[in-house]
Design a protein around this motif. Structure first.
Motif, PDB file in Angstrom:
ATOM      1  N   ALA A   1      36.876  -5.795   6.176  1.00 49.09           N
ATOM      2  CA  ALA A   1      37.605  -4.481   6.044  1.00 49.09           C
ATOM      3  C   ALA A   1      36.635  -3.203   6.048  1.00 49.09           C
ATOM      4  CB  ALA A   1      38.316  -4.630   4.279  1.00 49.09           C
ATOM      5  N   ARG A   2      37.235  -2.264   6.701  1.00 47.30           N
ATOM      6  CA  ARG A   2      36.500  -1.040   6.550  1.00 47.30           C
ATOM      7  C   ARG A   2      36.449  -0.256   5.184  1.00 47.30           C
ATOM      8  NH1 ARG A   2      34.953   1.184  11.459  1.00 47.30           N
ATOM      9  NH2 ARG A   2      35.389   0.023  13.265  1.00 47.30           N
ATOM     10  N   TRP A   3      37.603  -0.065   4.519  1.00 45.89           N
ATOM     11  CA  TRP A   3      37.982   0.344   3.238  1.00 45.89           C
ATOM     12  C   TRP A   3      38.458  -0.757   2.458  1.00 45.89           C
ATOM     13  CZ3 TRP A   3      40.339   5.967   3.234  1.00 45.89           C
ATOM     14  CH2 TRP A   3      39.666   6.900   3.844  1.00 45.89           C
ATOM     15  N   ASP A   4      38.552  -0.594   1.121  1.00 42.69           N
ATOM     16  CA  ASP A   4      39.349  -1.432   0.343  1.00 42.69           C
ATOM     17  C   ASP A   4      40.847  -1.143   0.715  1.00 42.69           C
ATOM     18  OD1 ASP A   4      40.907  -2.228  -1.754  1.00 42.69           O
ATOM     19  OD2 ASP A   4      39.245  -2.076  -3.415  1.00 42.69           O
ATOM     20  N   PRO A   5      41.735  -2.400   0.938  1.00 42.66           N
ATOM     21  CA  PRO A   5      42.976  -2.157   1.246  1.00 42.66           C
ATOM     22  C   PRO A   5      43.870  -1.478   0.148  1.00 42.66           C
ATOM     23  CG  PRO A   5      42.335  -4.372   1.069  1.00 42.66           C
ATOM     24  CD  PRO A   5      41.109  -3.539   0.989  1.00 42.66           C
ATOM     25  N   ASP A   6      43.344  -1.252  -0.965  1.00 45.43           N
ATOM     26  CA  ASP A   6      44.171  -0.673  -2.069  1.00 45.43           C
ATOM     27  C   ASP A   6      43.631   0.629  -2.422  1.00 45.43           C
ATOM     28  OD1 ASP A   6      45.594  -3.172  -2.508  1.00 45.43           O
ATOM     29  OD2 ASP A   6      44.080  -3.976  -3.806  1.00 45.43           O
ATOM     30  N   THR A   7      42.756   1.152  -1.653  1.00 45.53           N
ATOM     31  CA  THR A   7      42.271   2.418  -1.841  1.00 45.53           C
ATOM     32  C   THR A   7      43.423   3.656  -1.771  1.00 45.53           C
ATOM     33  OG1 THR A   7      40.297   1.998  -0.363  1.00 45.53           O
ATOM     34  CG2 THR A   7      40.964   4.388  -0.804  1.00 45.53           C
ATOM     35  N   GLU A   8      43.408   4.707  -2.805  1.00 41.21           N
ATOM     36  CA  GLU A   8      44.184   5.611  -2.875  1.00 41.21           C
ATOM     37  C   GLU A   8      44.089   6.601  -1.710  1.00 41.21           C
ATOM     38  OE1 GLU A   8      44.760   7.472  -6.662  1.00 41.21           O
ATOM     39  OE2 GLU A   8      44.868   5.561  -7.705  1.00 41.21           O
ATOM     40  N   ILE A   9      45.013   7.092  -1.284  1.00 41.33           N
ATOM     41  CA  ILE A   9      44.914   8.009  -0.205  1.00 41.33           C
ATOM     42  C   ILE A   9      45.446   9.618  -0.577  1.00 41.33           C
ATOM     43  CG2 ILE A   9      44.660   6.456   1.706  1.00 41.33           C
ATOM     44  CD1 ILE A   9      47.685   6.644   2.424  1.00 41.33           C
ATOM     45  N   SER A  10      45.299  10.333   0.245  1.00 41.82           N
ATOM     46  CA  SER A  10      45.797  11.707  -0.215  1.00 41.82           C
ATOM     47  C   SER A  10      47.153  11.843  -0.222  1.00 41.82           C
ATOM     48  CB  SER A  10      45.154  12.593   0.861  1.00 41.82           C
ATOM     49  OG  SER A  10      45.642  14.160   0.829  1.00 41.82           O
ATOM     50  N   ASP A  11      48.084  12.821  -0.996  1.00 42.41           N
ATOM     51  CA  ASP A  11      49.122  13.057  -1.052  1.00 42.41           C
ATOM     52  C   ASP A  11      49.736  13.899  -0.003  1.00 42.41           C
ATOM     53  OD1 ASP A  11      49.650  11.558  -3.507  1.00 42.41           O
ATOM     54  OD2 ASP A  11      49.263  13.637  -4.859  1.00 42.41           O
ATOM     55  N   ASP A  12      48.508  14.641   0.851  1.00 35.86           N
ATOM     56  CA  ASP A  12      48.962  15.404   1.839  1.00 35.86           C
ATOM     57  C   ASP A  12      49.386  14.325   3.201  1.00 35.86           C
ATOM     58  OD1 ASP A  12      47.847  16.792   4.580  1.00 35.86           O
ATOM     59  OD2 ASP A  12      48.483  18.195   3.294  1.00 35.86           O
TER      60      ASP A  12
ATOM     61  N   ALA B   1      42.400   1.182   8.820  1.00 43.27           N
ATOM     62  CA  ALA B   1      42.793   0.229   9.789  1.00 43.27           C
ATOM     63  C   ALA B   1      41.540  -0.541  10.454  1.00 43.27           C
ATOM     64  CB  ALA B   1      43.543   0.809  11.093  1.00 43.27           C
ATOM     65  N   PRO B   2      41.510  -1.927  10.453  1.00 46.56           N
ATOM     66  CA  PRO B   2      40.428  -2.613  10.989  1.00 46.56           C
ATOM     67  C   PRO B   2      40.616  -2.825  12.431  1.00 46.56           C
ATOM     68  CG  PRO B   2      42.153  -3.986  10.172  1.00 46.56           C
ATOM     69  CD  PRO B   2      42.728  -2.747   9.891  1.00 46.56           C
ATOM     70  N   LEU B   3      39.994  -1.724  13.162  1.00 45.49           N
ATOM     71  CA  LEU B   3      40.101  -1.671  14.554  1.00 45.49           C
ATOM     72  C   LEU B   3      38.772  -1.287  15.154  1.00 45.49           C
ATOM     73  CD1 LEU B   3      43.393   0.653  14.794  1.00 45.49           C
ATOM     74  CD2 LEU B   3      43.175  -1.851  15.237  1.00 45.49           C
ATOM     75  N   GLY B   4      38.583  -1.874  16.436  1.00 46.26           N
ATOM     76  CA  GLY B   4      37.188  -1.315  16.996  1.00 46.26           C
ATOM     77  C   GLY B   4      36.900  -0.049  17.325  1.00 46.26           C
ATOM     78  N   GLU B   5      36.016   0.473  17.713  1.00 46.40           N
ATOM     79  CA  GLU B   5      35.702   1.683  17.944  1.00 46.40           C
ATOM     80  C   GLU B   5      36.459   2.504  19.196  1.00 46.40           C
ATOM     81  OE1 GLU B   5      34.342   3.632  15.928  1.00 46.40           O
ATOM     82  OE2 GLU B   5      33.594   2.045  14.539  1.00 46.40           O
ATOM     83  N   TYR B   6      36.564   1.527  20.268  1.00 48.16           N
ATOM     84  CA  TYR B   6      37.356   2.013  21.304  1.00 48.16           C
ATOM     85  C   TYR B   6      39.044   2.668  20.858  1.00 48.16           C
ATOM     86  CZ  TYR B   6      40.177   2.156  25.612  1.00 48.16           C
ATOM     87  OH  TYR B   6      41.109   2.631  26.610  1.00 48.16           O
TER      88      TYR B   6
END
Length: 213
Positions: free
Chosen positions: A141-152, A164-169
């Protein structure tokens, strides 16, 4: 913007997302020292498309993101830098290293929100968190999947792209989105493509663990 200090990296930086750097190469230590004295301690980040950053000679993308330093800590042989992604930029011209890379850049128009996008934005969060949880099982995982994100809604859309667990391309493709609809739709599609791959790998890991019992 003329002669912006640049930091080519092997990873994509999205707007409104954090960047952690361990800076040890002399030219970038010089860059950070100069930025500490700047009124706006910001630098550009672009993806290295080919080659290695260390020592130069890399091929760099023309699309990137400005990053603003929020904290610097000194270590024994390196600086530890925390920055936050700001607006997207395109590189108009690379200058001569000074001693670090510099470039003339232009700002990319920010993505615009419409309330009609709320269902798509909610679906993107649902899919991204689900697939990120699968990646967390595999310690990818790149981030904790439960990470809070902005209200914006615009900021949170970019933060979901970073989660998202995606490659750099694929991440670079997301960075190049011209509308928020394109970003969210592409983000959902890429995560749904990645999901069965992660499910299969998680099943293999579970089976291997069972064989060891």
């Amino acid at each position: 913007m003329d002669a912006v200090p640049m930091f080519p990296l092997g990873s994509v930086l999205f707007p409104h997302t954090p960047l952690a750097l361990r800076v040890f190469e002399p030219r970038y230590l010089t860059m950070m020292g100069r930025l500490l004295d700047a009124e706006d301690p910001s630098f550009g980040v672009v993806l290295i498309e080919r080659g290695l950053e260390s020592g130069g000679g890399d091929e760099r993308s023309a699309l990137g993101t400005m990053a603003r330093i929020v904290r610097i800590e000194a270590g024994a042989a390196a600086l530890f830098v925390i920055a936050v992604g700001r607006e997207r930029i395109t590189v108009d011209r690379w200058g001569a290293d000074d001693p670090h890379p510099v470039a003339d850049v232009a700002t990319v128009e920010p993505l615009r929100w419409s309330d009609d996008l709320l269902p798509l934005r909610r679906e993107a969060e649902r899919v991204v968190r689900r697939v990120a949880t699968l990646a967390a099982v595999l310690d990818e995982a790149r981030w904790d999947p439960d990470t809070e994100i902005s209200d914006d809604p615009v900021e949170s859309s970019w933060q979901l792209a970073a989660m998202a667990p995606l490659g750099e391309y694929d991440r670079f493709r997301l960075l190049g989105s011209t509308t928020l609809t394109e970003l969210l739709t592409r983000l959902i599609d890429l995560c749904l493509e990645e999901e069965p791959v992660l499910v299969a790998r998680a099943a293999d890991v579970a089976e291997s663990d069972g064989d060891e019992l």
